[in-house]
Design an enzyme around this catalytic site. Structure first.
Site, PDB file in Angstrom:
ATOM      1  N   LEU A 170       1.204  -1.119   0.456  1.00  0.00           N
ATOM      2  CA  LEU A 170      -0.104  -0.009   0.174  1.00  0.00           C
ATOM      3  C   LEU A 170       0.959   1.189  -0.434  1.00  0.00           C
ATOM      4  O   LEU A 170       0.902   2.320   1.186  1.00  0.00           O
ATOM      5  CB  LEU A 170      -1.069   0.130   1.569  1.00  0.00           C
ATOM      6  N   THR A 171       1.284   1.706  -0.777  1.00  0.00           N
ATOM      7  CA  THR A 171       2.785   2.183  -1.543  1.00  0.00           C
ATOM      8  C   THR A 171       1.378   3.748  -1.553  1.00  0.00           C
ATOM      9  O   THR A 171      -0.327   3.195  -1.696  1.00  0.00           O
ATOM     10  CB  THR A 171       2.918   2.935  -1.795  1.00  0.00           C
TER      11      THR A 171
ATOM     12  N   LYS B 120      13.570  -3.768 -13.845  1.00  0.00           N
ATOM     13  CA  LYS B 120      12.849  -5.177 -13.904  1.00  0.00           C
ATOM     14  C   LYS B 120      13.690  -5.943 -14.782  1.00  0.00           C
ATOM     15  O   LYS B 120      13.370  -6.985 -14.681  1.00  0.00           O
ATOM     16  CB  LYS B 120      11.779  -4.174 -14.477  1.00  0.00           C
TER      17      LYS B 120
ATOM     18  N   THR C 220       8.030  -5.982 -18.220  1.00  0.00           N
ATOM     19  CA  THR C 220       7.743  -4.994 -19.177  1.00  0.00           C
ATOM     20  C   THR C 220       9.166  -5.215 -20.199  1.00  0.00           C
ATOM     21  O   THR C 220       9.759  -5.125 -20.182  1.00  0.00           O
ATOM     22  CB  THR C 220       7.953  -3.513 -17.904  1.00  0.00           C
ATOM     23  N   ASP C 221       7.931  -4.220 -21.372  1.00  0.00           N
ATOM     24  CA  ASP C 221       8.590  -3.824 -22.672  1.00  0.00           C
ATOM     25  C   ASP C 221      10.709  -3.508 -22.356  1.00  0.00           C
ATOM     26  O   ASP C 221      11.184  -3.283 -23.343  1.00  0.00           O
ATOM     27  CB  ASP C 221       7.920  -4.009 -23.865  1.00  0.00           C
ATOM     28  N   GLU C 222      10.025  -2.498 -21.239  1.00  0.00           N
ATOM     29  CA  GLU C 222      10.777  -1.553 -21.305  1.00  0.00           C
ATOM     30  C   GLU C 222      11.945  -2.015 -20.857  1.00  0.00           C
ATOM     31  O   GLU C 222      13.491  -1.373 -21.083  1.00  0.00           O
ATOM     32  CB  GLU C 222       9.981  -0.069 -20.508  1.00  0.00           C
TER      33      GLU C 222
ATOM     34  N   TYR D 160      14.135   2.102 -13.777  1.00  0.00           N
ATOM     35  CA  TYR D 160      12.963   1.686 -13.945  1.00  0.00           C
ATOM     36  C   TYR D 160      12.846   0.707 -14.382  1.00  0.00           C
ATOM     37  O   TYR D 160      13.060  -0.932 -14.107  1.00  0.00           O
ATOM     38  CB  TYR D 160      11.666   2.449 -14.244  1.00  0.00           C
TER      39      TYR D 160
ATOM     40  N   ARG E 104       3.893   4.338 -28.137  1.00  0.00           N
ATOM     41  CA  ARG E 104       3.698   2.740 -27.508  1.00  0.00           C
ATOM     42  C   ARG E 104       2.830   2.112 -28.024  1.00  0.00           C
ATOM     43  O   ARG E 104       2.209   2.590 -28.690  1.00  0.00           O
ATOM     44  CB  ARG E 104       3.431   3.767 -25.913  1.00  0.00           C
TER      45      ARG E 104
END
Length: 348
Positions: free
Chosen positions: A36-37, A162, A133-135, A158, A222
């Site tokens: 719960l950020t 990942k 993620t695709d990133e 980020y 995107r």
């Protein structure tokens, strides 16, 4: 027999949609572990109040004792790991939390999953599915698509965090035999998305006739994926995927950011007009994000051809459903925007 799944990050955007679907439609018993950020919101799970198939636990995936206790008590058939710090801008300003949650948190889940898996009978069907993620693949040029064999080239804290977690997941399969699966998805949109991301940010600002900030020239591209299609893809991979494999999940809907914003403005002008004013006039181009990747696009043919999944929503149908959801759920949006949802933290 009812399945029990440990879902981490199940009060967030994608995780929350996934949990709602499993409990309400698929009769899965979900143990929902979420810290719960700021992005975790119990309002999203309101439909599950008093539902015996949803057990919410507020906690951190880096907490070894808590995670071990959950495995011992609930004995899940699968782990689905959504828990992650996920906003690129925040990772640029303050990367520390991304390293802690995305790398060390995933490691802690893997370590406890392996201990648990090794205690099971040999004929069990336990799975650990890691949502990525695709990133992690970096930035594409004007042509081409990311495939499961595209070399990793993350460009933000980020995406680097990942990518690190993806490698850990792979290593736990190849070194220890943990039955893992990994999905790498394109940009999600849909109900319950925290309004710092492009689509909900533009919707909420446009409804209030506030300035619509667009990075750079707005021509970054995107591939857009409706969140329900993503949830169905994860279900498919969990049930049919080959252990150790990676599956890319995309909507096959490439759009420039400015095209997305124009579409949102036009839909809102149609369904929520305001004195004949065009919301396109609210668009303001702002300084570009540092290291802003130019283009992402996913080739999901492996998932479609081998496991039979395909997206059901077009961008046109999905974006209209998304706009309508935000119009119909003003209380949820208002509580996020004014911060009052944070007062419903367990134990507060």
């Amino acid at each position: 027999m009812t399945q029990t799944w440990l879902v981490t990050g199940g009060a967030g955007f994608i995780g929350g949609n996934f949990v709602l679907r499993q409990v309400l439609e698929n009769n899965v018993r979900v143990i929902n572990l979420d810290k719960l950020t700021y992005a975790g919101n119990l309002d999203t799970l309101k439909q599950l109040e008093n539902n015996d198939n949803h057990i919410f636990i507020q906690g951190d995936i880096t907490d070894n004792d808590l995670v071990a206790e959950i495995f011992d008590k609930y004995k899940p058939n699968a782990v689905v790991n959504f828990a992650a710090e996920s906003h690129v801008d925040r990772s640029i300003d303050a990367p520390d939390d991304f390293i802690q949650t995305n790398i060390l948190g995933t490691f802690n889940l893997l370590k406890n999953s392996l201990n648990y898996y090794q205690s099971l009978d040999s004929d069990n069907h336990f799975r650990f599915l890691h949502v990525s993620t695709d990133e992690v693949y970096g930035s594409l040029g004007d042509t081409g698509l990311f495939t499961e064999t595209t070399p990793y080239s993350p460009n933000s804290p980020y995406s680097a965090s990942k990518a690190s977690s993806d490698h850990l997941v792979r290593a736990y399969c190849h070194t220890y035999g943990l039955p893992v699966l990994t999905t790498n998805c394109s940009n999600n949109y849909g109900p319950y998305q925290f309004p710092e991301k492009l689509i909900p940010l533009m919707i909420t600002k446009a409804l209030n006739f506030e300035s619509l900030p667009v990075y750079g020239d707005g021509k970054n591209i995107r591939d857009w994926l409706f969140v329900t299609d993503h949830c169905k893809a994860i279900e498919t991979v969990l049930k049919k995927g080959k252990i150790g494999e990676v599956y890319n999940v995309g909507g096959n809907e490439e759009k420039q950011n400015i095209q997305v914003v124009h579409t949102l403005c036009d839909i809102l002008d149609e369904v929520a007009p305001n004195s004949g004013k065009s919301r396109r006039d609210l668009i303001t181009f702002v300084k570009d994000r540092p290291g802003h990747d130019q283009r992402y696009a996913i080739d999901s043919s492996k998932l479609q051809n081998e496991l039979g999944w395909k997206p059901e929503e077009t961008f046109e149908s999905g974006i209209r459903k998304t706009v309508q959801w935000y119009l119909d759920n003003k209380t949820w949006c208002d509580r996020v925007l004014d911060g009052s949802y944070q007062g419903q933290r367990l134990g507060n």
